[in-house]
Structure formats: structure tokens, C-alpha cells
Design a protein around this motif. Sequence first.
Motif, PDB file in Angstrom:
ATOM      1  N   ALA A 326       0.805  -1.224   0.000  1.00 12.59           N
ATOM      2  CA  ALA A 326       0.000   0.000   0.000  1.00 12.59           C
ATOM      3  C   ALA A 326       0.836   1.271   0.000  1.00 12.59           C
ATOM      4  CB  ALA A 326      -0.944   0.008   1.204  1.00 12.59           C
ATOM      5  N   ALA A 327       2.087   1.201   0.469  1.00 10.99           N
ATOM      6  CA  ALA A 327       2.914   2.407   0.599  1.00 10.99           C
ATOM      7  C   ALA A 327       3.270   2.977  -0.774  1.00 10.99           C
ATOM      8  CB  ALA A 327       4.186   2.071   1.376  1.00 10.99           C
ATOM      9  N   ASP A 328       3.168   4.288  -0.898  1.00 11.35           N
ATOM     10  CA  ASP A 328       3.584   4.956  -2.134  1.00 11.35           C
ATOM     11  C   ASP A 328       5.076   5.286  -2.117  1.00 11.35           C
ATOM     12  OD1 ASP A 328       1.069   4.984  -3.377  1.00 11.35           O
ATOM     13  OD2 ASP A 328       0.456   6.740  -2.211  1.00 11.35           O
ATOM     14  N   ASN A 329       5.665   5.360  -0.919  1.00 11.78           N
ATOM     15  CA  ASN A 329       7.093   5.632  -0.782  1.00 11.78           C
ATOM     16  C   ASN A 329       7.877   4.346  -1.011  1.00 11.78           C
ATOM     17  OD1 ASN A 329       9.686   5.740   0.941  1.00 11.78           O
ATOM     18  ND2 ASN A 329       9.087   7.886   0.806  1.00 11.78           N
ATOM     19  N   LEU A 330       8.791   4.374  -1.980  1.00 12.56           N
ATOM     20  CA  LEU A 330       9.531   3.159  -2.341  1.00 12.56           C
ATOM     21  C   LEU A 330      10.428   2.673  -1.214  1.00 12.56           C
ATOM     22  CD1 LEU A 330      10.723   3.328  -6.055  1.00 12.56           C
ATOM     23  CD2 LEU A 330       9.519   1.466  -4.920  1.00 12.56           C
ATOM     24  N   VAL A 331      11.078   3.584  -0.496  1.00 18.63           N
ATOM     25  CA  VAL A 331      11.965   3.178   0.593  1.00 18.63           C
ATOM     26  C   VAL A 331      11.177   2.449   1.673  1.00 18.63           C
ATOM     27  CG1 VAL A 331      13.508   3.991   2.427  1.00 18.63           C
ATOM     28  CG2 VAL A 331      13.588   5.059   0.154  1.00 18.63           C
ATOM     29  N   LEU A 332      10.040   3.007   2.057  1.00 17.62           N
ATOM     30  CA  LEU A 332       9.193   2.357   3.049  1.00 17.62           C
ATOM     31  C   LEU A 332       8.703   1.005   2.539  1.00 17.62           C
ATOM     32  CD1 LEU A 332       7.595   2.312   5.692  1.00 17.62           C
ATOM     33  CD2 LEU A 332       5.783   3.624   4.531  1.00 17.62           C
TER      34      LEU A 332
END
Length: 439
Positions: A326-332
Amino acid sequence: MASIDTAPAPSSSGAHLAPASGGYRIYLLFLCCFSFFVAGVDRQVFATVMPALKGEFQLSDTMLGLLSGLGFGLTYSLFSIPVGRLVDRANRKLILCGCVGLWSAMTFACGAAASAVQLMIARLGVGAGEAGVSPAAVSMIVDLYEPQKRARAVAFYPIAGALGMSAALPIGGYLVANHGWRSAFYILSIPGLLLALVIYFTFREPRRGAHDAPQTEEVDSSLLASIAAVVGQPVIMLLFLAGGLGSMVTAIAHWLPSFYQRSHGMDLAQLGAILGPVVGVASLTGMYLGGWLVDRVGGEGRMHRTFFVLALTSLAQALSGTLMLAADNLVLSFICAGIWGVASTCWAPAGFALSQSLVRPNVRGTSLGIMNIFNNVVGYGLGPLVMGALSEEMKGDTGVQSLRWSLVAVSAVLGVLIAVIYVCTGLLQRRKQGAVPMA
């Protein structure tokens, strides 16, 4: 962990160690595990070629799921019990050698496929070849090590498979990007063909039950009696059900390259270089942790505790998997992918070890065969197909993000369901053992 019920099994033909020890025992363990590593690469590389196949053969997500999952899992499961039964009675070295050679030849055939139908037939051949690897290899690993060292030794086997599947991402990504998907299949068929020759010329099969206490009572060794000895134990069947659903969760990895391409715009080579090591290290950690749990947490008279801990890891998988997708941030997303890799693989070595320790030596191959049916029909077979069908169904509402939300649904729902099954299994096992309730 000591075997609960042991009985002698008929010797297979060929030379035997009595029992194996020292460096040669490590060498045999390595070959068994390396077989599963190569199998993991050949199985998972399909995930890296799925975007290319979608374009060349004009396939829907449902068809890709069918080719990726059921196309492999159907024959894998159909051959599991017959080959597992053969493992209990015949030369396990020759079975392992033949299976490695067969699936490697069928991997080559995948590259030569001129249509989706031909690719499906070759994929079915890969599944048939890999069906006998786990029953033969794990059965021999169990005979190489004493009961108190067995679970940790067996844990190296699924670790090798997980590393193989993780290695398929960077290796397959590089080969597909630079040489095309057909060459990827051709090149990856070579290690298995060479491995089959090494096993044939250097491997000596260990003696069955070498480290198990003999039992003098006569045991019915018929096929039906062997199957009944496994399916008649509710704890084992619940363990297999949880493992099958756990395989379905792990099969999310089949769709991860497509997910990161569609939802994050990553190219295949870049994705393999990042995601491969992340999932590989995480899977290695999770696999070793699973073997440690069986040996340390679930020691003699405390096996039920293993199931309760596995329930917690399943809940951790549900949470980390949902955040990863679900995360849009790739690092997360990649950080959560690492946590997900640990949590979603703990069950595998525990399942392998418990499936062997809860049955007699002469039905261990049959036990692995039945477990394979759960893992590969319910899990790796139906899993990618269900996810692909869900993605198609959700496309009208979520568009290009349909794959993301289909994977989220599978990860979250199954994670909770598996945890419930493990808790029920632990309670049943505790009652069976007459264990004192935990503080």
C-alpha cells in the motif's frame, strides 16, 4: 526434536552410508539443498518473464496467473504422492537425479515455446520434475542428522529454495533485459543438467532411519496405510492447511516484479538489483528463524509453543505485507518487504521439520508428498491465479492499481486466517501432549 513415532523402513538399493558423518555429510547436505536452490531459480524466474509474456502472447492477468501458478502446481501436486511413495521404497539418489534432469530439460523447453499452450505444457513438465525433489532430499537430510540437530539441518533446505527464488529476480532480470526471455530459460536450464550428473557420480544415499530408534512391531507399509498414517493426525493436517495458505501468501512474490513495474514505474533490471537482495536476506533470516523455533521453542513436550509463535509471525506478515503493497514511498515499501520476507517464510522450515518428526521414517516421503499437495495446489498453484483474477475483477474500480489491491487483500485476509489455524493447532497439540498451560 525427537521423532514421536519411529519404525524401520525398507532399504533402498544402492550404496549407503551407515551413518554419514564429517565432511561428506556436509557435502551431501549441500547437494540436497543446492538442488532446491536451482529449483527455486527455475521456478521463480517465471515471475521476471511475465511482463514480456504478457506483451508477446497478449495474455490477461488471469492467464498469467494460470501459467505462473496452476501450470506449475498441478503436475507438482499430482506427482507428489506417487513420487513420495516411491521415495519411501526405492533409491532416493536416483529419484533426485532424475527429477533434477527432468525439470531442467523442461525449463529449456519453456524457452522454445512458440505459443502459450506450448509454454503451459513445458511449465507442467517443470512441475512434474520438481515434485520429487523435496520428498527425496528432505528424507535423506533427516537420515543424515541426529534428532536434536535435525530441524536446523532441514532448515537449510527451504533456506536454499528461498535463496534460489530470490536470486531469480536479479539473475532473471539481467538475462531478460539483455538477452530476452527465451535465452533466460535456455541459460538457466544448464546448472540443473550439470547438477544431475554430479549427483549421479558423487552422491551416496544415507541409510534410512540411521539415527532413529528401531521399533520391532510390524508396520503396514501399503499405500493406503501410509496415507492414513499421515492424514489420520489432525495436528498434521492443520499444519498442512496453514502451510498451503502460507504458500499462497509467499506466492505474492510471483507478482512483485509486475506490481513494482505498474505501481512504481520501476524497470526490471533495477528492480531485480534492489528487491532480490532485500527479499533474499529476509528469507534467509526467516527460514533460519523457523528452524530455530522448532529446535528451541518447541522442544520435547513443548511443541505446541511453536504453533503459537508461528501465529504471531503470520500476523506480522499480514501487517508488513499490507504496508509493503500500500505504501507509495519506495523506501518504506522495500523496508516492509524485508520484514515481510522474514515473517512470510518462518513457517516453511517448521513445516518441513514437523512433517517429518510427527510420522514414522517409512512414511516420511508420503508425508512430504501430501504437504506438497497443500503447498502447491492451495498455495503456489491457486495463489497466483486468484491474485490475477482479483486484479482483473478490480480493474474497473481501481484501474492500473488493481494488482496492488488484489495483493493487499490476499496478504491481509490470509495472514489473519493462518494465525487462527496455528492457534487452533497449538491448542490441539497441547491437549494431545497433556502439557502444562504456559505462564
